[in-house]
Design a protein around this motif. Sequence first.
Motif, PDB file in Angstrom:
ATOM      1  N   HIS A 145       0.838  -1.206   0.000  1.00  0.00           N
ATOM      2  CA  HIS A 145       0.000   0.000   0.000  1.00  0.00           C
ATOM      3  C   HIS A 145       0.868   1.248   0.000  1.00  0.00           C
ATOM      4  O   HIS A 145       0.684   2.155  -0.815  1.00  0.00           O
ATOM      5  N   GLU A 146       1.858   1.270   0.909  1.00  0.00           N
ATOM      6  CA  GLU A 146       2.669   2.480   1.039  1.00  0.00           C
ATOM      7  C   GLU A 146       3.579   2.701  -0.161  1.00  0.00           C
ATOM      8  O   GLU A 146       3.692   3.807  -0.666  1.00  0.00           O
ATOM      9  N   HIS A 149       1.821   4.161  -3.087  1.00  0.00           N
ATOM     10  CA  HIS A 149       1.664   5.621  -3.053  1.00  0.00           C
ATOM     11  C   HIS A 149       2.832   6.300  -3.774  1.00  0.00           C
ATOM     12  O   HIS A 149       2.656   7.314  -4.452  1.00  0.00           O
ATOM     13  N   TYR A 160      -4.303  13.958  -3.188  1.00  0.00           N
ATOM     14  CA  TYR A 160      -4.750  13.207  -2.011  1.00  0.00           C
ATOM     15  C   TYR A 160      -5.936  13.896  -1.327  1.00  0.00           C
ATOM     16  O   TYR A 160      -5.869  14.290  -0.154  1.00  0.00           O
ATOM     17  N   GLU A 169      -5.966   6.175  -2.567  1.00  0.00           N
ATOM     18  CA  GLU A 169      -6.045   5.160  -1.520  1.00  0.00           C
ATOM     19  C   GLU A 169      -6.447   3.793  -2.082  1.00  0.00           C
ATOM     20  O   GLU A 169      -5.886   2.761  -1.707  1.00  0.00           O
ATOM     21  N   HIS A 229     -10.140   7.590   3.070  1.00  0.00           N
ATOM     22  CA  HIS A 229     -10.123   6.217   3.579  1.00  0.00           C
ATOM     23  C   HIS A 229     -11.524   5.641   3.717  1.00  0.00           C
ATOM     24  O   HIS A 229     -11.704   4.476   4.043  1.00  0.00           O
TER      25      HIS A 229
HETATM   26 ZN    ZN Z   1      -2.585   5.219   2.031  1.00  0.00          ZN
END
Ligand code: ZN
Length: 304
Positions: A145-146, A149, A160, A169, A229
């Motif tokens: 996930h990170e 990004h 974002y 996300e 999120h």
């Molecule tokens: Zn994230």
Amino acid sequence: VTDAATTGSGYGVLDDYKTLNTYSSNGTYYLYDVTKPMNGVIETFTARNGSSLPGYYSTDSNNSWTAYSQAADVDAHAYAGKVYDYYKNTHNRNSFDNNGATIRSTVHYGSNYNNAFWNGSQMVYGDGDGSTFTSLSGALDVVAHELTHAVTERTAGLQYQYQSGALNESFSDVFGYFLDPGDYLMGEDVYTPGISGDALRSLSNPSKYGQPEHMNNYVNTSSDNGGVHTNSGIPNKAAYNTISSIGKAKAEKIYYRALTVYLTPTSNFSYARAALLQSAADLYGSGSSTYNSVKAAWDAVGVY
Ligand SMILES: [Zn+2]
Ligand SMILES: CCCCC[C@H](S)C(=O)N[C@@H](Cc1ccccc1)C(=O)N[C@@H](C)C(=O)O
Ligand SMILES: [Ca+2]
């Protein structure tokens, strides 16, 4: 004194044994992986529970990384390597910049920090408070996930906030699934260590964890950068619909092409649908069953 690439070993956050690509210099071992092509480096640091970055190189005296305090370091390092390998082997992408940029992680960030993030230069992981999360680098889907990004930042650049942020996300969650395809859950390996079977999010059932899964239930809010999120549940559900109908192999090609070729910083959900459809047409034909499955996936979440 000779400096050299070495192979170490240790235990991760879930007490799982693994080998590690390390480096020895002057009798000290470092979580410094020089095995990737074109001199790409993967390196792991510890903030020692402070908040200054990158902190200190993670080191060991004998290349046996077995202390509980090292488990988060071990997993951040090993999983960053796995995500590097995924992007190289599956998409022929050489690191997040496609030019061999050094992949840097810092663990033990802050105190009881229940999150992980990409700060524009590196990945950062908290240890969790032991109740909501344990060390977040202990989950491959979190690491993916990170690092995704970072890929997004260098490609689509999805802002974002609001719908583009929810897409940002979602793409991170979707590539988290591609790295960890055993389930459609996100963060299950590090979320609520005292409770089994739960997760922070679900791609197949976003509403199970409080996310909308249809455009009719889009949440208009200014908190969390416009609910990035929360509203990610809608494109996440569309991704689940897509993957479950066409399979992982085709889905990951379509998602990677949409992210790197068509999406832009201000893309909204409708544009993401179009980008994914165009990618499906490019790769499999506009009249293909694959194309029609992507269309149905987004119809089902009310995004046209
Ligand atoms: Zn994230
Ligand atoms: C520092 C400001 C917040 C940055 C948000 C980062 S990118 C993020 O989205 N982190 C993930 C971590 C994660 C990923 C997959 C699975 C579990 C947890 C995230 O979802 N964070 C939640 C807790 C949030 O910020 O609401
Ligand atoms: Ca998972």
